[in-house]
Every structure is written in C-alpha cells, then in structure tokens.
Enzyme design. Sequence first.
Site, PDB file in Angstrom:
ATOM      1  NE  ARG C  98       2.436   5.111 -13.880  1.00 40.41           N
ATOM      2  CZ  ARG C  98       3.752   5.214 -14.133  1.00 40.41           C
ATOM      3  NH1 ARG C  98       4.388   4.247 -14.782  1.00 40.41           N
ATOM      4  NH2 ARG C  98       4.423   6.263 -13.755  1.00 40.41           N
ATOM      5  CG  HIS C 196      14.989  -5.143  -4.803  1.00 42.59           C
ATOM      6  ND1 HIS C 196      15.007  -4.411  -3.634  1.00 42.59           N
ATOM      7  CD2 HIS C 196      15.193  -4.252  -5.801  1.00 42.59           C
ATOM      8  CE1 HIS C 196      15.229  -3.130  -3.926  1.00 42.59           C
ATOM      9  NE2 HIS C 196      15.336  -3.012  -5.212  1.00 42.59           N
ATOM     10  NE  ARG C 205       0.786   0.517  -6.370  1.00 41.73           N
ATOM     11  CZ  ARG C 205       0.353   1.630  -6.948  1.00 41.73           C
ATOM     12  NH1 ARG C 205      -0.538   2.423  -6.360  1.00 41.73           N
ATOM     13  NH2 ARG C 205       0.834   1.993  -8.126  1.00 41.73           N
TER      14      ARG C 205
END
Lengths: 307, 307, 307, 307
Positions: C98, C196, C205
């Site tokens: 994603r 970045h 995460r």
Amino acid sequence: MDQSERLSRPKVDAIESLLGKRFSVLDDGFVRVVDYMGDDAAVVLAARVSYGAGTKKVQDDRALIRYLMRHHHTTPFEMCEIKLHVRAPMDTWRQWIRHRTASVNEYSTRYSLAIDASQRTPETEWRLQSTENRQGSSGFLDSKAGATLSAAENELQKHARKVYEERLAAGIAREQARKDLPLSTYTEAYWKIDLHNLLNFLQLRMHKHAQAEIRSFANIIGQEIVAKWVPTVWQAFLDYRDQAVTLSRMEASIISAIAAGKQDHAKSLAEEFGLLNRNPDGSLKANRERRELEEKLSTMGLMFNWS
Amino acid sequence: MDQSERLSRPKVDAIESLLGKRFSVLDDGFVRVVDYMGDDAAVVLAARVSYGAGTKKVQDDRALIRYLMRHHHTTPFEMCEIKLHVRAPMDTWRQWIRHRTASVNEYSTRYSLAIDASQRTPETEWRLQSTENRQGSSGFLDSKAGATLSAAENELQKHARKVYEERLAAGIAREQARKDLPLSTYTEAYWKIDLHNLLNFLQLRMHKHAQAEIRSFANIIGQEIVAKWVPTVWQAFLDYRDQAVTLSRMEASIISAIAAGKQDHAKSLAEEFGLLNRNPDGSLKANRERRELEEKLSTMGLMFNWS
Amino acid sequence: MDQSERLSRPKVDAIESLLGKRFSVLDDGFVRVVDYMGDDAAVVLAARVSYGAGTKKVQDDRALIRYLMRHHHTTPFEMCEIKLHVRAPMDTWRQWIRHRTASVNEYSTRYSLAIDASQRTPETEWRLQSTENRQGSSGFLDSKAGATLSAAENELQKHARKVYEERLAAGIAREQARKDLPLSTYTEAYWKIDLHNLLNFLQLRMHKHAQAEIRSFANIIGQEIVAKWVPTVWQAFLDYRDQAVTLSRMEASIISAIAAGKQDHAKSLAEEFGLLNRNPDGSLKANRERRELEEKLSTMGLMFNWS
Amino acid sequence: MDQSERLSRPKVDAIESLLGKRFSVLDDGFVRVVDYMGDDAAVVLAARVSYGAGTKKVQDDRALIRYLMRHHHTTPFEMCEIKLHVRAPMDTWRQWIRHRTASVNEYSTRYSLAIDASQRTPETEWRLQSTENRQGSSGFLDSKAGATLSAAENELQKHARKVYEERLAAGIAREQARKDLPLSTYTEAYWKIDLHNLLNFLQLRMHKHAQAEIRSFANIIGQEIVAKWVPTVWQAFLDYRDQAVTLSRMEASIISAIAAGKQDHAKSLAEEFGLLNRNPDGSLKANRERRELEEKLSTMGLMFNWS
C-alpha cells in the site's frame, strides 16, 4: 440494476455558487475553482468501505472525519479532488510547482506571447531581510526609500518587456525571446490536486515561514475555498494539524517536569539535551531549539526561567 | 549467515572514473554525477526475482534486458538510481522540474545570494520562429542583427543585476529582491531519479521538438553518462524506444496497402481517415497527420503519391 | 576537470558488512540489504546546495540534520536510497504494498511455482480480538486451545497445497492454479525506497497499532538496518517524530490550563470541546478523544480528575 | 465577478445515467462508477490554457484531442478523474494494486468480517498452461476433468471458511484469523484515478497477455465506462495507442526493405540483427523477436520467407 443503488454526484451548493469566480491575489493574480469532486460525505463513504454490511453506525460523520484526521488515516481524504485556475508570478509558481502530487497545465510561452503583466511592488511593501531567519523577511522599508525601489522596478520591467518585444519583432522564436523575462512575469495554470495533498500544500504554504506571496494564495485557497467546500474536514484540519503543537521527545519531558513543578529537573534535562550551553561570560548561547521550546511554552501559557 | 549470500554493491568502472566530473553545457551550465546505484546486472537481478530456484536460465542478460525494454516491463529499470548535480538557466529548469518523479534540492535564492551568472546568447545563436511549428524554432538570425540583440541582452542582464544588488544594499529581503531577476539566471540543483523515469525524461527531452537548451542537457546525460553507466540498457532504449517507429491504426493499414502494392486501396483508406481533404481548387489541404505519415513513409524508404 | 572535484561514492562500513545478510522475521521470512545510496553526509550535502560559495558553515552536520527533521524539510532525506530483498507472507505483503512511493519487483506465481512455505502460527501465539480497538488484538489464547487451532491450520495449509499441486499435475496454468492459495503463503520481493519515504513507512508500521506481523519487519528494518546506515538521521527521527507528542488545538489549551493550576478552566474547556458528555446516570460517556488525552497526560506525568 | 466567468461543472449524460450501476464481472465481482470529474471538453480546456487571448482556434476539439494523444502530451488527460467501486478476488486485486498512481480505500478484514464469497471456477473454465508463454494460459481442460477440479475447489473453499469461522468463534482477532483465507476471497475497494493513468492501466490490462480475470475488469471499464464518459478520448486511445503498431529500429529497417521489394537486403539485415541464427541441422533457431516481427508482418499483410 437495483434502484437503491442509483447515485448522483455529490454537490456542494457553497462551492457551486463560486465556480469560476476570480479571487484576486497580489496586484494581478487570481484563483478560481474550475471543478471539484466529492464533499465531506465522500470522505466518510470511502472510509466506510471498510465496514461490512450490517455493521452498526458507531460514529457520526463528523466524529469519523475528525478521527481520520487525528490518526493520519490519509487515504479517504484523497477521494476528493479540486481543479483550480491560478494566475501567479513565475517566482511564486517556482515554489508552487515543487509540490509533485498535482496535475498541471501551464500557460506556454513557447507557444504563445508571454503575458504582458509583471507583479509590481507598492512603495510601502518592500520587506526587510530578517536577521533571525536567513530565509525570511521582517518589517518594511520606509515608504520614501520604497518609492525609489518601486520606480526602479517599474523601469526594469519596462526595459525587459521592450527587449522581449524587439526580439519578437526581429523574428526570434518565442521560446528563446522569453529568456530574459523577469521572474515577476505572471503565468497561468490549471492545477488539480486531491484534498489530502492540498491540505499538505496548505499546511506548508499558509505557515508563517512561507514567503508572503505564496502565503497569500494559500490563505485564499484555504479560507475562501476549502473551508466552504468541505467545512468539516477544514475544521478538523485546523484543530488537529494546522493549530496542533508537536513536542519533541525532549520538549515533552521538559514540559512534563515544568508542569509537575519540578523546576530543577526541567533545567537539568534542558542541560542534558544541550539547550543551555553557555558563553565564556556565563550568558546563554543562542540556541534555535531552545527558542522553539520557549515559543511553545509561551503558547501554552507556561513560564520558565532558565537561569 | 551463509557466506554465499555476501554481497557487495555493484560498481561500474566507467562511471566511477567520471564521478564529480563537470560536463559543460551552454555557456555556464554543467552536469556532474554525484552518486549512482545499480548497473545493467541489477536490472536483470530484479527481473529474476520472479524465477524460482532451479529454474534454468533461459535467456542471457542482454536478451532479458532487451525483452524487458521491448515489452514495457518497466519496474526492473526502477531498480537503478542516479544522482546528478546540474547547473542550468532558470528558464530551462522550469521545464526540467515538470518531471515529477525525481527528488530535488535546488539552490535557494531565499537563503543565499542569487548566482551571479546569466545565460548569454552569442550573436550567431538567435533562433528564428518556426513557421511550421508554433512552439519551435528554425534557422538563425544573421549574425549582424544577432549582434544587436546580444548587446541588448547584455545591457538588460546588467540592469537587472544592478537593481537586484541595489535592493540588497537597501536591506531588502533576498526572497523579495530576486523577484525581477531574468529567467536566464543560472540555478543549481541535486537531481535524483531512477533509470526508468530518467529514460522517460531523455526520450522527451532528447527529441527534436524539445527546446534546444534542455536538449543540450539531455544529450549529455544520455550519451556521456547513461550510455557508460548501463550500456546494455542504453542500446535497448535506442533500439526499442528512441529510434522505434510507432504506426497508428490508420497508418499501419495504409502502409500495409502500399507495401502490398495496392495503391488505390491505400488512397481510399487515406480518404476515409480524413487525410486527403481538398481545397475548392482541388489541392490537398494542409494536414498535420498526413505530414507525419509522409515522414514515416520517407524514413521507411516508401514512396507514395497521393494524387 | 578540477582534481578537487573528484568524488567517490559515500560508503558506510556498518552497512557494507551486512550486505546480503538475512535477518530472520516470523517463522520463515527475512529482510536483506541488497544495495544502498548515500549516508548521513549525503543528506547534509543536498541541504547545503542552498548555500552559496563563501557562506560560512553555521551549523554542524548533526545539528543540520536535526533541524531538517524537526521542520519537515523532507527533500534532503529523499537523497538516500535503499534496496531490500524481503520474504513475507502475502497477507503482510498486502499491507506493505500500500506504500506507493517504492519500486517493487515481486516473485511471480504466474511465471514460477508458488513458494512452498506458509506462515505457521505456534500454539502460544494466537491473539485475541481487542475489545477496545476493532482493528487490533490483545492478549493470547491459552496454549491448549491454541494447539487445536495450530493443528487445524496445518491441516488447511496442507490441503491447499495439495489442491494446488493437483491442478498443476492436471496441466492447469500456474496463473490460475494459484487462486486458492492461502494468504499465509510466502512471497518475495525486491523493494527499493528513498529514506524519507522509508521513515514514513517505519513510523506507521512500527506503531503499536500496526499489525504484529508487519511490525516485526518494520522493527528489524529500523533497528538493525536504518539505525546503522544513517545513525544521525535515525536518532533525529526517534526524537522528533517517532517519540514526539502531538497535541491538538484542544489538547494544548487544556494542558496549558492544567499546567497553570487552573483545574476549573481545564474542565470547562473539556466540556466545551465535547469530551465530558455524560450518561443519564451522570457517569462520563466513553469518548475516544478524552482517552487519548488521558494517555498523553499520563505520558507527561500530569494527573487530572475530570469529576 | 464577471457573469461571463460563471462556470458549471461539466456533466456527461451517458455517465450520469449509469452512476451506481453494477457491471457484473466474474461470478461475483462488479464495477460501479461512484463519481467522475471532467469530460472530453475538459481535456481540451486544459490544453488550451497554453493559448493566449485572441489566438484563433486553429483546431477543433476532436483534432486537438487526437493530436495530444498521438504526441504523448499526457498532462491534459490528467485533468479528468473517475472514482469506481470494485469487487474483485484478492488474487486479481494483488495485480490491480500494483498501479501506484491511484487512490484506494479497500475493505478491511482487520476491522470487519471477511466477505463470505470466493471466486469459483466452472468446470469448463480451467485453463491449461501455455507452452509458448511461461506466464500465460492456452486452451481449456476438458470439462469432465474440470468437474473434478471444481469439486475440489469447492471443498477447499469451504474448509478454509470453516477454519476462519472457528478461529473467530474462539475469540481470535480478525487480523489474524484471516491469515489462511484463499486468494480467491472477494474484496472491495473504492479506486480513484485520473484519465491518463487509467488509460495506462487499461492498455496493460486489456492486453491479450494480461491474466483473464483482470482483463475482464479492464474490458468492462474501457468499453462500458470510459467509452461513454469521454468518447473522443477513447477513440483516440484505440487509434493511437491500443491498436497502434510499434516497430523497433531493426523491424522498421527490415520492413522497409521488404516493402521496397529488396528481399535479399531484408534477409541480411535480419541476419545482422541476430534473428536468423540456425541450429546445426540448418533449421532456424527459435527466436522470440523474430516471432514478434512475423506477427507484425502478418498484421500488416506482408509476407516473407526467411529461407
């Protein structure tokens, strides 16, 4: 096809009524809304794709939008889109175009004559170099000295246009004739961006450290357009991002100590974090991070004396 | 850790030896390689992630790279990355920055003094407006008239710098003082991009329709840098993209008819596709698409007479 | 070419020594560094493009990196790049992919046989549904009940593999045979991303609300790889982003009141902001935003009693 | 505000009438249009930003759109946007999500129960592995053998669902319970993308080499939705991209020779390009690039005999 599935596009009356309207910015710039997709409810609808049928509606729309904003669930905000027509000096546009997540069609000075308008500076609006911030300004030149600069500016802009037109008269290609136009020359563009990335743009460009020119555009877009288009999202943006205060790990621990009344501990933490280094004469060395902390303390109504 | 798994970074001698070297472009611009990641073999390695253990090596590396290029399997080419330091006129940089897939750090004229150099046009290099292509040039102004324009350019650039410096002397903020600098002013930037997106950039900017200035940069990057860094990828790019010929559905059917010797059918197809509309006097109307087809026919050594 | 311009690629010994090394994650997954570009100094070098010649070096490298991180000057961090080889269950990979700012080459189960390994859950690691967080887990099933689930899992995974292999034996195309493989099946990929965007990935995460499986990967990448590759950037990330505390406009004003000892004002602000709505019996309604504020107060060592 | 500047949003009747309508795909999937922005004219309007006031309208809208498509002027096509609601098997979605330029909100199986539907394969639709294309299929299994596979599939899907539900009954977190669901499980998502990137998606996924499942979705999106939304753009896409023929540098030169009747020269070029390597027995070696050329020759109605 199930009739219950019929949709119509979301429509926002407050934005419909200003479609095409020019909001003036600077002396000859503007922003206009050309088109838009989605509204507050479209953000909610996308977020609710996650919920299976029969899941009870646990939060109302406003609370959900505020939750999404607070917790950086950014994808539902990408589900709204806006298209603007803007006119801005090339110098401002150079900053604008650094935002890579937008779609752009700019006026072509290869194809067409350069727009015959440059941003002009009134005698009272010449800004002085900030001494605190190498990339900022602070205060204004007195208007008498300003008048001299404005006259010189006018003369230079006329000179540059004259040279441009002489080149064209000599048959020079537009793509080359333009090469010495001043950065103050106006350009126009269609600029299309989703709401999430627009909010990122606004947070950066409405910031007090943004250059005054692009800040003027950002403020108009934020307050006159986005605030009317998606009012719930806009309020959440102000509450959780634009006016939020972020404390670093070090700041959070120092503020905790101050709030708990442990002044000595706060001071020793500040020393440990390198915020209280001193000059040979005992005075505190200038320290940007300490200054930022002091600003936050002041915003929060907390007083502290480092010595 | 299995010793057989030890890796070292791929290293390309031909590019190592030119790290930091300035390739001059225009009168005062340059391109330098600052860093790179990957090589021809890194493209292959990434593509081969698809192959399970024990799969026999069915194609050699060169054939695989050429297959990937031919069939638009673009992701393995993203696995190489390059970082350049460039110096270019702001007018050129305005086109360059439109490529949104790169990472950029540009020289800041808010923070620092603007670079005191502008691109100057020699008397023999003033290009005439193309009559065929509204956004192009064609041929040169004679050098005598060119000398006049070059002198006027020099005068304007000096005037603009003088105004800039007077503003600074008056204490004006750098961010505002710069507003009337000419587009010919040089700027510098670090520019980092992956190989796939670099090839897209080069295909567009090495094209004969690209403006001469940015084409100069693109040619240096392609021929002096990419060709040495990833020679197999570069050759595949030339063979399958840069020098490929794309035929539209209509062109393919007309060329098939011509090649099969069916002149009448070719002509009736061209009529059907609207390529042979005529003026009242019977002459063919100008038609851009027909002209493009004629160019391709000529490239392919095929002759055809529409009448 | 000026000799002083010769460059060599930045090299980080701590990362060179672990190139190719497999860091184990879960029962059969891993992360390996395949290649990297840049280091702490490369961030600084890119940021310093802004500084003209002769500008004195006002900040040392560490202070500059920390300043950039604190003020969201993100582009210099894009100047470093890393390429990883990962092996993860498809279910985890579905979350991983994603993040759209990376380059990816994944193992193809159209081209090759699916990897014959599925993530298996030990009897002590079955997590219970959280009652507080609809999308989280909390605590573990007792190991006896867990053993039953693990046995059932094993049986299902074997069944699924058997069906897969029977399809292949019948000549079915790999692209279709794979359609009922369990999400626990391992896949592999090359994953390349700039620093970045990697930090954005890690912040999300490594967060306590991220699912345990992807959190295991993120922790390894952060603590075993990034911390060694760019140690100064990593520390700044922890201090200014990962361990920072963000206060909303409302939270900042309530905390200011508490810290100033104005308990009544704090309470009336909380009421005004809708944090203290009550049930008919006078007890406080559950309110997620109040709970978040209480967590922050607790983190900062501030006590407050709403009643 | 000048009345002449009033705008209203472009509206496309053909797409308005199908807003919300489900187009069925596969056994239980669908595609629905949720919202859209722009139309054929919006592409033109953005492209015309380049034209200064007073520039005569040299091309009509259709010709301009076709010119933009032919010459890869892609930014005006980014000015249209569409939002779809799709339901697809996870295995298909894994391919879909690889297109990184879209905005996505997917059904969350962390938050909600997994959708209780898996894609099932009818006995007549088991596809055989292609022998020519390692990542493709070719022909079908006979339906009797297919029936066995379909029965086994049904049994496996039931088994997987039973295990999933037993885990939930035992209190296991949804985020973990889902780990062994088959890839055939349906998921849903909102998917928003601009027209330029949608056409890239369609070109790739409508291609004969795309997997049958995602091709079904792409065909519906292209033919039932895009063709009605922006009919002029769609026709240009078919004419200049989807049905265009690209000839490599080598192919163009060989075809020129053939078309000019120079058979010997064509053959020697093919030899030079490595297309005619031979086995020890004198027969031609298999060569993928030659096969591709032969396909193009056949498409163009050109015959050639290599021997």
